[in-house]
Design an enzyme around this catalytic site. Structure first.
Site, mmCIF file in Angstrom:
data_model
loop_
_atom_site.group_PDB
_atom_site.id
_atom_site.type_symbol
_atom_site.label_atom_id
_atom_site.label_comp_id
_atom_site.label_asym_id
_atom_site.label_seq_id
_atom_site.Cartn_x
_atom_site.Cartn_y
_atom_site.Cartn_z
ATOM 1 N N LEU A 1 38.660 27.815 42.913
ATOM 2 C CA LEU A 1 38.160 26.457 42.655
ATOM 3 C C LEU A 1 36.859 26.490 41.850
ATOM 4 O O LEU A 1 36.356 25.440 41.441
ATOM 5 C CB LEU A 1 37.977 25.690 43.961
ATOM 6 N N ARG A 2 36.315 27.682 41.630
ATOM 7 C CA ARG A 2 35.186 27.925 40.701
ATOM 8 C C ARG A 2 33.842 27.330 41.113
ATOM 9 O O ARG A 2 32.879 27.474 40.377
ATOM 10 C CB ARG A 2 35.526 27.441 39.287
ATOM 11 N N ASN B 1 35.298 34.710 44.816
ATOM 12 C CA ASN B 1 34.617 35.223 43.613
ATOM 13 C C ASN B 1 34.004 34.114 42.763
ATOM 14 O O ASN B 1 34.258 33.994 41.576
ATOM 15 C CB ASN B 1 35.549 36.112 42.779
ATOM 16 N N ASP C 1 38.812 39.613 46.127
ATOM 17 C CA ASP C 1 39.711 39.278 45.010
ATOM 18 C C ASP C 1 38.981 39.178 43.675
ATOM 19 O O ASP C 1 37.838 38.751 43.594
ATOM 20 C CB ASP C 1 40.466 37.973 45.260
ATOM 21 N N HIS D 1 49.081 38.440 45.084
ATOM 22 C CA HIS D 1 49.814 38.420 43.797
ATOM 23 C C HIS D 1 50.546 39.723 43.459
ATOM 24 O O HIS D 1 50.300 40.351 42.445
ATOM 25 C CB HIS D 1 48.896 38.021 42.640
ATOM 26 N N ASP E 1 47.660 31.553 42.682
ATOM 27 C CA ASP E 1 46.572 32.216 41.952
ATOM 28 C C ASP E 1 46.062 31.299 40.831
ATOM 29 O O ASP E 1 45.761 31.748 39.724
ATOM 30 C CB ASP E 1 47.003 33.580 41.382
ATOM 31 N N HIS F 1 40.205 28.469 33.548
ATOM 32 C CA HIS F 1 39.149 28.937 32.635
ATOM 33 C C HIS F 1 39.020 27.873 31.560
ATOM 34 O O HIS F 1 40.029 27.490 30.948
ATOM 35 C CB HIS F 1 39.543 30.259 31.982
ATOM 36 N N PHE G 1 41.164 36.876 32.359
ATOM 37 C CA PHE G 1 42.511 36.858 32.948
ATOM 38 C C PHE G 1 42.697 35.575 33.752
ATOM 39 O O PHE G 1 41.767 35.131 34.422
ATOM 40 C CB PHE G 1 42.669 38.037 33.909
HETATM 41 ZN ZN LIG Z 1 43.340 38.818 42.196
#
Ligand SMILES: [Zn+2]
Length: 423
Positions: A63-64, A94, A152, A232, A304, A308, A322
């Site tokens: 969700l950034r 992350n 992750d 994933h 996933d 971006h 990615f």
């Molecule tokens: Zn990952």
């Protein structure tokens, strides 16, 4: 009160597939039965021709927020999730900073309660800063609301650290989710290594980069008895390890993304919307994953969802980050690629979005009195075209932009409230 009438209730947990009505009272299911009467002024939702399923759970998204608000926020990401039929999403740690402490976990939970369209269940980092050195504040984060731990974006750095993380998480009842890759084999790669990476002249990542790490983690799960969940998963080799672990009664589970069961490395072109990690796999791997989804070896479909913002993806293939969007196309890809092709029965597909992911988290998901009033209502024949430009997400990075589908989420109900309705 909300009465959902005339729908086809399909619930893998209770093995129900019948024309039933569902009455919601506040955030709970009050009653499930045939021809329920609308009383006490209950609002009626006509689900004629639609499937009524338990609320979908996504085990894996980004969700950034905090730190990546250019690409997504908790508000925009959960709106996109609601459009995809998800009633709860697990967000990876992350962010910037990394969610490795209780106060950050709490701020995500609070922010989601204030602006989130659907439930947000944070995943905490396994190591401080996901740096692969010291353990994160796992126990304090659990009290603050995390449902699992993961580094992750990268794997838990060493087998020794994985052992510590597992030893710590087991008594807390937390699953350890690993992004499996061997950094020494991955180094510099941008797509799956094989004839197609050679043809395109792009640096390849061998399939073994993933399966070696899956093998390592399963060894650690055997050693510690921990609950291990492979994120994933994309290769036949990894699946073989998971199958063996399940045969040996280890507490090992795994997930597969819609893009990995839909696309292969033959689809990759010089378009950064085909750049994701793990990379799109070979056709053999893809077919193995579909067999695993069908036979029960794979526990969940997870998106996933990795937004971006356009400027960051609008660069050379090897410089682009990615990741692809995932929420809004997940169900439609499942229906089109797996159910309409006869590879999976519809009940099994729903299980992969509901009971399956719930079990990974140690939860129950079913349509029964007393259960949470979280439901996903979808059509198996509504035709529509996915356009990233229409998405509430802040990002546009999907290889499926412009693709037409049969089947779509029609309404998403969280805690008894309709949070999304397709018009
Ligand atoms: Zn990952």
């Amino acid at each position: 009160m909300l009465l959902i009438k005339n729908g086809r209730v399909l619930d893998p947990a209770t093995k129900t597939d019948a024309a039933l009505d569902v009455l919601l009272d506040g955030d709970r299911i009050a009653q499930v039965g045939a021809n329920l009467e609308s009383s006490n002024g209950a609002e009626v939702f006509d689900a004629k021709g639609l499937v009524v399923a338990p609320g979908f759970i996504d085990l894996h998204c980004h969700l950034r927020e905090p730190g990546g608000e250019m690409s997504e926020t908790i508000e925009t990401g959960t709106k996109s999730a609601a459009r995809g039929g998800f009633t709860a999403v697990c967000c990876m740690p992350n962010t910037q900073p990394v969610n490795d402490n209780a106060s950050l976990t709490r701020s995500i939970v609070d922010r989601a309660a204030a602006v989130g369209a659907v439930r947000v269940w944070p995943i905490g980092a396994a190591s401080a800063g996901s740096k692969g050195e010291a353990l994160a504040e796992i126990s304090a984060m659990k009290s603050a609301g995390i449902v699992a731990v993961s580094d992750d974006g990268k794997p838990v750095a060493t087998a020794r650290l994985m052992r510590q993380v597992m030893d710590y998480c087991t008594p807390l009842g937390l699953p350890v989710i690993d992004h499996c890759e061997d950094p020494s084999l991955f180094a510099g790669g941008v797509m799956r290594e094989g004839p197609n990476s050679l043809k395109l002249g792009l640096p390849g990542i061998p399939a073994a980069s993933e399966s070696i790490c899956v093998g390592r983690d399963i060894e650690m799960a055997l050693l510690t008895g921990a609950r291990l969940h492979i994120a994933h998963m994309s290769t036949a080799g990894s699946l073989a390890y998971v199958r063996a672990a399940k045969r040996n009664k280890l507490r090992v589970t795994c997930e597969v993304t819609p893009h990995h069961f839909t696309l292969t490395d033959e689809d990759v072109r010089y378009d950064t919307h085909y750049k994701m990690n793990p990379p799109l796999a070979s056709r053999t791997d893809r077919d193995a994953l579909i067999a695993g989804l069908a036979d029960g070896s794979i526990d969940a479909i997870a998106t996933d969802h990795a937004p971006h913002h356009p400027a960051s993806k609008d660069v050379e293939f090897d410089r682009a980050p990615f990741g692809v969007l995932g929420f809004e196309t997940a169900l439609a890809l499942g229906l089109t690629e797996l159910v309409d092709t006869g590879k999976l029965p519809l009940t099994r597909l729903i299980e992969l979005f509901t009971t399956g992911p719930a079990r990974v988290l140690g939860l129950e998901r079913k349509i029964a009195a007393g259960g949470p009033a979280d439901l996903t209502i979808f059509s198996t024949d509504h035709t529509w075209t996915y356009r990233t430009a229409d998405s509430p997400s802040k990002s546009r990075n999907s290889p499926f932009d412009g693709r037409s589908f049969r089947g779509a989420p029609m309404a998403t109900i969280v805690g008894g409230k309709v949070v999304y309705r397709r018009t």
